[in-house]
Design a protein around this motif. Structure first.
Motif, short mmCIF file in Angstrom:
data_model
loop_
_atom_site.label_atom_id
_atom_site.label_comp_id
_atom_site.label_asym_id
_atom_site.label_seq_id
_atom_site.Cartn_x
_atom_site.Cartn_y
_atom_site.Cartn_z
N VAL A 131 0.86 -1.18 0.00
CA VAL A 131 0.00 0.00 0.00
C VAL A 131 0.90 1.22 0.00
O VAL A 131 1.89 1.27 0.74
CB VAL A 131 -0.92 0.01 1.24
CG1 VAL A 131 -1.79 1.26 1.27
CG2 VAL A 131 -1.77 -1.25 1.28
N GLU A 132 0.56 2.19 -0.85
CA GLU A 132 1.43 3.37 -0.96
C GLU A 132 0.93 4.50 -0.05
O GLU A 132 -0.27 4.78 0.02
CB GLU A 132 1.49 3.84 -2.42
CG GLU A 132 2.59 4.88 -2.61
CD GLU A 132 2.92 5.13 -4.08
OE1 GLU A 132 3.07 4.14 -4.84
OE2 GLU A 132 3.04 6.31 -4.45
N TYR A 133 1.88 5.13 0.65
CA TYR A 133 1.59 6.27 1.51
C TYR A 133 2.58 7.38 1.16
O TYR A 133 3.72 7.12 0.79
CB TYR A 133 1.79 5.92 3.00
CG TYR A 133 0.95 4.76 3.47
CD1 TYR A 133 -0.36 4.95 3.88
CD2 TYR A 133 1.48 3.47 3.49
CE1 TYR A 133 -1.14 3.88 4.31
CE2 TYR A 133 0.71 2.40 3.92
CZ TYR A 133 -0.59 2.60 4.34
OH TYR A 133 -1.34 1.53 4.76
N VAL A 177 9.70 7.68 9.78
CA VAL A 177 8.73 7.89 8.71
C VAL A 177 7.62 6.85 8.80
O VAL A 177 6.44 7.16 8.59
CB VAL A 177 9.45 7.87 7.35
CG1 VAL A 177 8.47 8.15 6.23
CG2 VAL A 177 10.56 8.90 7.33
N VAL A 178 7.99 5.63 9.15
CA VAL A 178 6.96 4.58 9.32
C VAL A 178 6.04 4.97 10.49
O VAL A 178 4.81 4.83 10.41
CB VAL A 178 7.63 3.21 9.55
CG1 VAL A 178 6.61 2.16 10.00
CG2 VAL A 178 8.32 2.75 8.28
N HIS A 179 6.62 5.49 11.56
CA HIS A 179 5.79 5.95 12.68
C HIS A 179 4.87 7.10 12.25
O HIS A 179 3.74 7.22 12.74
CB HIS A 179 6.68 6.42 13.85
CG HIS A 179 7.18 5.27 14.66
ND1 HIS A 179 8.28 5.35 15.50
CD2 HIS A 179 6.73 4.00 14.77
CE1 HIS A 179 8.46 4.19 16.08
NE2 HIS A 179 7.55 3.35 15.65
N LEU A 221 -1.80 8.29 8.97
CA LEU A 221 -2.54 7.71 7.84
C LEU A 221 -3.06 6.29 8.10
O LEU A 221 -4.08 5.90 7.52
CB LEU A 221 -1.64 7.67 6.60
CG LEU A 221 -1.11 9.02 6.10
CD1 LEU A 221 -0.10 8.81 4.98
CD2 LEU A 221 -2.26 9.89 5.62
N ALA A 222 -2.33 5.51 8.89
CA ALA A 222 -2.69 4.09 9.05
C ALA A 222 -2.48 3.68 10.51
O ALA A 222 -1.50 3.02 10.84
CB ALA A 222 -1.84 3.22 8.12
N PRO A 223 -3.40 4.06 11.39
CA PRO A 223 -3.20 3.78 12.82
C PRO A 223 -3.14 2.29 13.17
O PRO A 223 -2.66 1.92 14.24
CB PRO A 223 -4.42 4.45 13.49
CG PRO A 223 -5.40 4.72 12.40
CD PRO A 223 -4.63 4.81 11.12
N ASP A 224 -3.62 1.44 12.26
CA ASP A 224 -3.58 0.00 12.53
C ASP A 224 -2.32 -0.67 11.94
O ASP A 224 -2.22 -1.89 11.95
CB ASP A 224 -4.84 -0.68 11.97
CG ASP A 224 -4.95 -0.48 10.45
OD1 ASP A 224 -4.31 0.45 9.92
OD2 ASP A 224 -5.67 -1.27 9.81
#
Ligand code: SF4
Ligand code: F3S
Ligand code: FES
Length: 261
Positions: free
Chosen positions: A26-28, A41-43, A49-52
């Motif tokens: 999935v692109e962010y 950056v992952v955090h 954008l993706a809390p899960d």
């Protein structure tokens, strides 16, 4: 991509999302700042954008070995990989370790490593007399200090083709991390055990064909192949394949090889 007025940059990340059944990238797109590492950056993806998003980490200092992942196809610690390494416009790919079963997103089940760790026989220290202490020369203990730097990140296990490309080899080969542990114990100056038969028959040392990929990815800078695996292979060869030893064993086993009368 850098914004001229703020100095903030934007990165596109392709993060693997899924579980043991199925998954996809999935692109962010998130901002990042000079000096940040991939884990930052992952955090940020997780926070905005993706809390899960599942990601394993602990120390953020290259010490706990939790944040291992494959970044642009190379096994690395996310907390020790600077974003400045990837100065470009194309997306940065972040995937879980391939060699171990996916649990969720960037988290894998590395239980294999704990299961096989017990196959390396523990330290068997030389017995001392009451009141006697072990005396160890600096030069003798320095050799194994390098191996103590292992943080059990399992990047070496992930990259080694023997485990990575052949699931069935996990029954036969414990992988480079555990050969480092083997060497650490075998070379310890107060150890008395002989693990050479174990190395050959239980740990599968002969499956290693010295590709050195494990050494290249080790974040602790351990010379896994040259300082641990090759010396252990030599010890195993000396024990099982030395022609003089084999000849002596053959002579000993002959029925007429008893002492001259
Ligand atoms: Fe990680 Fe290096 Fe230890 Fe392998 S030997 S688990 S790469 S620290
Ligand atoms: Fe694997 Fe390292 Fe040997 S990558 S093949 S254990 S040198
Ligand atoms: Fe501990 Fe990366 S978070 S090594």
């Amino acid at each position: 991509m850098r914004s001229a007025d703020t100095g903030t940059q934007t990165v596109r990340l392709r993060i693997w999302r899924g579980d043991s059944q199925a998954g996809r990238f999935v692109e962010y797109s998130v901002p990042f700042n000079d000096g940040e590492v991939v884990l930052d950056v992952v955090h940020r993806v997780q926070a905005t954008l993706a809390p899960d998003l599942a990601v394993r980490w602990n120390c953020k200092a290259g010490k706990c070995g939790s944040c291992s992942a494959e970044i642009d196809g190379r096994p690395r610690l996310m907390c020790m990989t600077r974003m400045s390494l990837f100065d470009r416009d194309s997306p940065l790919t972040i995937a879980p370790l391939k060699t171990f079963p996916a649990e969720r997103d960037l988290v894998t089940d590395v239980g294999f490593n704990y299961a096989v760790a017990g196959r390396v026989p523990p330290l068997a220290p030389r017995q001392t007399e009451p009141g006697e202490h072990h005396r160890i020369w600096d030069a003798d203990i320095e050799r194994v200090q390098e191996f103590h730097r292992c943080i059990e990140c399992f990047l070496c296990q992930d990259v080694c083709h023997v485990l990575r490309d052949h699931e069935s080899n996990k029954n036969k080969f414990v992988g480079p991390r555990h050969l480092v542990r083997l060497a650490e114990l075998e070379m310890h100056p107060i150890d008395t055990a002989d693990r050479r038969a174990t190395a050959r028959h239980d740990l599968g040392i002969s499956y290693c064909n010295i590709t050195r990929c494990c050494t290249e990815v080790c974040p602790a800078g351990i010379a896994i192949t040259d300082n641990a695996i090759i010396p252990m292979k030599e010890r195993v060869a000396d024990r099982f394949f030395d022609p003089l030893r084999l000849l002596a064993a053959k002579l000993r086993s002959r029925p007429d090889s008893g002492p001259a009368k």
